[in-house]
Design a protein around this motif. Structure first.
Motif, PDB file in Angstrom:
ATOM      1  N   HIS A  10       0.816  -1.209   0.000  1.00  0.00           N
ATOM      2  CA  HIS A  10       0.000   0.000   0.000  1.00  0.00           C
ATOM      3  C   HIS A  10       0.855   1.266   0.000  1.00  0.00           C
ATOM      4  CE1 HIS A  10      -3.557  -2.425   0.668  1.00  0.00           C
ATOM      5  NE2 HIS A  10      -2.944  -3.015   1.672  1.00  0.00           N
ATOM      6  N   GLY A  11       2.159   1.114  -0.103  1.00  0.00           N
ATOM      7  CA  GLY A  11       3.035   2.269  -0.114  1.00  0.00           C
ATOM      8  C   GLY A  11       3.382   2.796   1.256  1.00  0.00           C
ATOM      9  N   HIS A  12       3.030   2.067   2.324  1.00  0.00           N
ATOM     10  CA  HIS A  12       3.375   2.509   3.669  1.00  0.00           C
ATOM     11  C   HIS A  12       4.826   2.156   3.965  1.00  0.00           C
ATOM     12  CE1 HIS A  12      -1.100   1.840   4.098  1.00  0.00           C
ATOM     13  NE2 HIS A  12      -0.959   3.100   4.482  1.00  0.00           N
ATOM     14  N   ARG A  13       5.490   3.047   4.651  1.00  0.00           N
ATOM     15  CA  ARG A  13       6.851   2.763   5.090  1.00  0.00           C
ATOM     16  C   ARG A  13       6.823   1.806   6.257  1.00  0.00           C
ATOM     17  NH1 ARG A  13      10.626   2.355   5.572  1.00  0.00           N
ATOM     18  NH2 ARG A  13      11.908   3.913   6.583  1.00  0.00           N
ATOM     19  N   ASN A  14       7.571   0.753   6.162  1.00  0.00           N
ATOM     20  CA  ASN A  14       7.637  -0.226   7.243  1.00  0.00           C
ATOM     21  C   ASN A  14       8.836   0.044   8.139  1.00  0.00           C
ATOM     22  OD1 ASN A  14       5.423  -1.858   6.439  1.00  0.00           O
ATOM     23  ND2 ASN A  14       6.681  -2.715   4.810  1.00  0.00           N
ATOM     24  N   PRO A  15       8.638   0.013   9.463  1.00  0.00           N
ATOM     25  CA  PRO A  15       9.805   0.110  10.344  1.00  0.00           C
ATOM     26  C   PRO A  15      10.593  -1.186  10.281  1.00  0.00           C
ATOM     27  CG  PRO A  15       7.861  -0.396  11.623  1.00  0.00           C
ATOM     28  CD  PRO A  15       7.395  -0.212  10.209  1.00  0.00           C
ATOM     29  N   SER A  16      11.890  -1.087  10.357  1.00  0.00           N
ATOM     30  CA  SER A  16      12.722  -2.283  10.282  1.00  0.00           C
ATOM     31  C   SER A  16      13.007  -2.863  11.660  1.00  0.00           C
ATOM     32  CB  SER A  16      14.040  -1.955   9.568  1.00  0.00           C
ATOM     33  OG  SER A  16      13.777  -1.530   8.244  1.00  0.00           O
ATOM     34  N   GLY A  17      13.525  -2.033  12.544  1.00  0.00           N
ATOM     35  CA  GLY A  17      13.861  -2.522  13.876  1.00  0.00           C
ATOM     36  C   GLY A  17      14.887  -1.621  14.512  1.00  0.00           C
ATOM     37  N   LEU A  18      15.510  -2.120  15.560  1.00  0.00           N
ATOM     38  CA  LEU A  18      16.467  -1.294  16.282  1.00  0.00           C
ATOM     39  C   LEU A  18      17.590  -2.153  16.843  1.00  0.00           C
ATOM     40  CD1 LEU A  18      15.977  -1.716  19.640  1.00  0.00           C
ATOM     41  CD2 LEU A  18      13.861  -0.546  19.020  1.00  0.00           C
ATOM     42  N   PHE A  19      18.700  -1.493  17.069  1.00  0.00           N
ATOM     43  CA  PHE A  19      19.812  -2.088  17.801  1.00  0.00           C
ATOM     44  C   PHE A  19      19.743  -1.614  19.249  1.00  0.00           C
ATOM     45  CE2 PHE A  19      21.760  -2.089  13.501  1.00  0.00           C
ATOM     46  CZ  PHE A  19      22.065  -3.439  13.417  1.00  0.00           C
ATOM     47  N   GLN A  20      19.954  -2.527  20.161  1.00  0.00           N
ATOM     48  CA  GLN A  20      20.161  -2.175  21.559  1.00  0.00           C
ATOM     49  C   GLN A  20      21.665  -2.112  21.802  1.00  0.00           C
ATOM     50  OE1 GLN A  20      17.946  -5.443  23.309  1.00  0.00           O
ATOM     51  NE2 GLN A  20      16.330  -4.042  23.992  1.00  0.00           N
TER      52      GLN A  20
END
Length: 781
Positions: free
Chosen positions: A124-134
């Motif tokens: 749908h063209g939405h930006r997806n978050p990938s994740g994060l480093f701790q």
């Protein structure tokens, strides 16, 4: 700068400042559902509520957010903002990958590094978050309280940080730096390696164990849409360098491929290549003004734009996100956001900013004629023949779709009493929210939003047809050029057979034939004919046009941004961008500077970003978007250099208030492919430099300098003297020059010997150099 500290227990990060955080009740007012997590209560508006009253929260998404306020009555920025949300975090990026660093709430000694890829969108063209480093520092408990100080180095797009222990000026225990590797073209034959580099160094005596970097994928991100690879370039007892990437696993070069290429090159070469790209980027242009917060934000935006997204059309979030409402909006929104995003592009003289937009527009028809306006502006600025031809095709196709090909086939236009009209139209997102429901009016016929785009399209198509000698091509498509010309130039008033912009003598330009502008509305879509399509011109327009422009701008501001009206949440970021630019082209320089200051102080976040939904203290409701911070830089360009739309006269410093006694800019690019430089010192313009960047054709230029001495002078000195600068015969205070292809000229007042040096202006020591919430924060919609 951000500082984190702890209590005697090493378990929590402490906020500086007092904030009211809600749970079930807020100031004694019961609510039907709990407030959204960590929403700030309306302390400043407590008297407006009664005990046990119900508040409609709309699920904490959209709706009337005026009941949520942040209590911040200080006139200056807080000295240390703990980076607990994206609005106070630090950012780095390379146009594809973006990373932001913030503290982990409720944990001491832990930082979060969010990593995203601008290419990762859903169907749908939405930006997806990938994740994060701790990033867990594993600091020993006896060194608390610990403090973190971070700094983004704009000149090389590197973020550095230091953790100290004990006193404010305690010893350095751990340092870290991050950059998203930029200069991928330097990696030939690899020509890849879009990676994040994290370099951590520490004192052995300060840590219980070596710092660790752990990847945590976002719960909203589908595993099939991302691939993450992390490797250590080298590691020893006091240092580790991590190299990581997040990519589409189906790409020809996935994350492992990128990391492998980077490791093969090595940390030192990666760093050198990265810095070399930014070293070549910054000298392209310079802007320096005596308002440190404005100059500072300008350069922050010039850093953030290419850092955030240059591989695709820049969306609402780019790679520096997403957060909060990423799942509510697609990344591309065409009713205003994308269009104003690229205001900064052409004049910046940095083609990388507009490159992805140009490529996107050549393969898509999104955005309508207004978005094509950005494409054409960029093509003209660089005198790119291929792109000018592309623009001709885009405009012709869209005009045919609206106005048809000839009088017997007028497209979607309907003839009524000899005038062609747009029937069935809208003014995007215009609503009359409480308490203005009684002012509701439904648009139906001749909306200024649609009329302005069609009129611009007709003018531009015919002008390009003549410029490119494509009349035969236009006729081959079945178009009668005379029909199009009649729509914009025939008729008794000279406005053509197409309906002119609806107006009244009280409010100015209306939404459409039936509806005046009566409700607060952040969009300026009904005023596109004023800016930025500029079909009515304050400098050369009739007395009626000037009067309508004055009334329209005053009406828009008083209804939308009336400070005495507490419900002014529609006065948003790009609202102010429009106000800055419109005031600049309407000879209101003090108002332009004031509107720009308001944007920076009340709407731009402390790290130079912008958000929509509720407030910065609630990252679940307040989402990072891009356009209204970027358009501030574009509006500043208009204040400094702007070409009148009809005459083409270059107006220099037209939107600059006299109080700005020192101004310098270098190589701002105009629509005639001319680069303009200027130095104003001690309230006097010392010199102007004009350089023709077109290597094929001469440039015929008329320019005006907003300086009384230049306006009254009878002659100017030019270097070289062979390029003559003469007074314009038709307009007092204007100057004419013919610049040979590839040549430049410097102009200054006769009898003066100016210092022909481009240098930043002295900073004003009495001016607060910070930006971002230095005034009570404006409500957000």
């Amino acid at each position: 700068t951000a500082t984190a500290t702890a209590t005697t227990s090493p378990s929590t990060w402490q906020l500086f400042g007092e904030y009211l955080i809600s749970a079930k009740t807020c100031l004694g007012v019961d609510v039907p559902v709990p407030f959204c997590d960590v929403t700030v209560c309306p302390a400043a508006r407590a008297s407006n509520f009664e005990p046990n009253a119900s508040l409609l929260l709309g699920g904490c998404v959209n709706g009337d957010r005026s009941q949520f306020f942040r209590l911040d009555l200080t006139s200056t920025s807080k000295p240390n903002l703990v980076p607990l949300t994206w609005a106070t975090s630090a950012w780095v990026g390379n146009g594809e990958l973006g990373a932001r660093v913030q503290a982990q709430f409720g944990s001491q000694g832990e930082l979060l590094i969010y990593l995203d890829n601008a290419r990762l969108k859903d169907s749908h063209g939405h930006r997806n978050p990938s994740g994060l480093f701790q990033l867990q520092t594993h600091l020993k408990p006896n060194i608390y309280p610990a403090r973190v100080r971070m700094k983004t180095h704009l000149h090389n797009a590197t973020l550095t940080g230091t953790i100290t222990g004990g006193a404010v000026n305690g010893p350095e225990l751990l340092t870290f730096s991050l950059f998203a590797h930029r200069n991928r073209s330097a990696l030939t034959p690899l020509n890849t390696a879009s990676v994040l580099v994290v370099d951590v160094q520490w004192q052995q005596t300060a840590v219980a164990a070596a710092p660790t970097l752990t990847w945590v994928p976002d719960s909203e991100a589908a595993p099939a849409q991302q691939h993450v690879q992390v490797d250590a370039e080298h590691s020893n007892a006091t240092r580790t360098v991590w190299v990581s990437s997040v990519q589409d696993p189906t790409a020809a070069c996935n994350a492992s491929c990128h990391v492998a290429a980077a490791l093969q090159l090595g940390f030192d070469a990666l760093t050198k290549n990265h810095i070399s790209w930014w070293k070549s980027y910054w000298p392209a242009a310079l802007v320096s003004v005596p308002a440190p917060h404005i100059e500072g934000l300008y350069h922050v935006e010039m850093h953030l734009f290419p850092s955030s997204e240059t591989v695709l059309l820049h969306g609402l979030k780019g790679s520096l996100g997403p957060s909060g409402t990423f799942n509510l909006w697609p990344d591309y929104v065409w009713d205003m956001n994308e269009q104003v995003m690229y205001w900064l592009s052409a004049a910046s003289n940095r083609p990388i900013i507009g490159q992805a937009m140009m490529q996107y527009m050549e393969h898509h028809t999104d955005g309508g004629l207004w978005m094509v306006h950005n494409y054409l502006r960029q093509a003209r600025a660089y005198a790119n023949g291929t792109q000018l031809s592309n623009a001709w095709g885009m405009i012709v196709d869209q005009v045919v779709g609206q106005a048809g090909k000839h009088a017997s086939l007028p497209g979607k236009l309907r003839r009524i009493n000899g005038t062609y009209n747009i029937v069935g139209c809208s003014s995007p997102e215009y609503r009359c929210y409480p308490p203005f429901e009684s002012r509701k009016c439904d648009t139906q016929e001749n909306c200024n939003y649609g009329l302005s785009q069609l009129r611009w399209g007709l003018h531009s198509a015919l002008k390009l047809t003549a410029q490119l000698n494509r009349t035969a091509d236009l006729r081959a498509r079945g178009v009668d050029p005379a029909w199009w010309q009649s729509l914009i130039s025939d008729g008794q008033d000279g406005h053509g057979l197409l309906a002119w912009f609806p107006y009244d003598n009280t409010t100015g330009f209306r939404l459409d034939k039936a509806c005046s502008f009566d409700c607060p509305h952040r969009h300026f879509s009904h005023l596109l004919q004023m800016f930025d399509l500029e079909l009515v011109d304050y400098a050369t327009g009739t007395a009626l046009e000037k009067s309508l422009m004055d009334k329209s701008l005053d009406r828009f501001y008083s209804v939308t941004c009336n400070a005495t009206n507490w419900f002014n949440e529609e006065c948003r970021g790009f609202t102010h961008c429009f106000l800055v630019a419109a005031n600049a082209v309407m000879d209101r320089p003090e108002a332009a500077a004031s509107n720009l200051t308001q944007l920076l102080e009340r709407l731009v976040t402390p790290n130079g970003r912008y958000g929509e939904e509720v407030y910065m203290n609630s990252p679940w409701e307040f989402s990072s978007v891009a356009e209204s911070a970027y358009c501030s830089a574009g509006a500043l360009h208009v204040m400094l250099v702007h070409a009148e739309p009809k005459s083409g006269v270059l107006r220099l410093l037209r939107g600059v208030p006299p109080a700005w006694s020192n101004v310098t800019f270098h190589q701002l690019r105009t629509q005639s492919s001319v680069l303009v430089s200027l130095s104003k010192r001690n309230s006097r313009v010392e010199f102007v430099r004009l350089a023709n960047d077109n290597l094929q054709n001469d440039a015929v230029i008329t320019f005006h300098v907003a300086d009384a001495a230049w306006e009254s002078a009878s002659a100017l000195t030019s270097q070289p003297s062979q390029i003559a600068i003469k007074p314009n015969a038709g307009r007092h205070g204007c100057w004419d020059v013919v610049l040979p292809a590839g040549k430049a000229v410097v102009a200054f007042l006769q009898g003066t010997t100016p210092d022909l040096t481009i240098q930043p202006v002295p900073a004003n020591p009495t001016t607060n150099p910070r930006f971002g919430y230095t005034q009570p924060m404006a409500p957000l919609h």
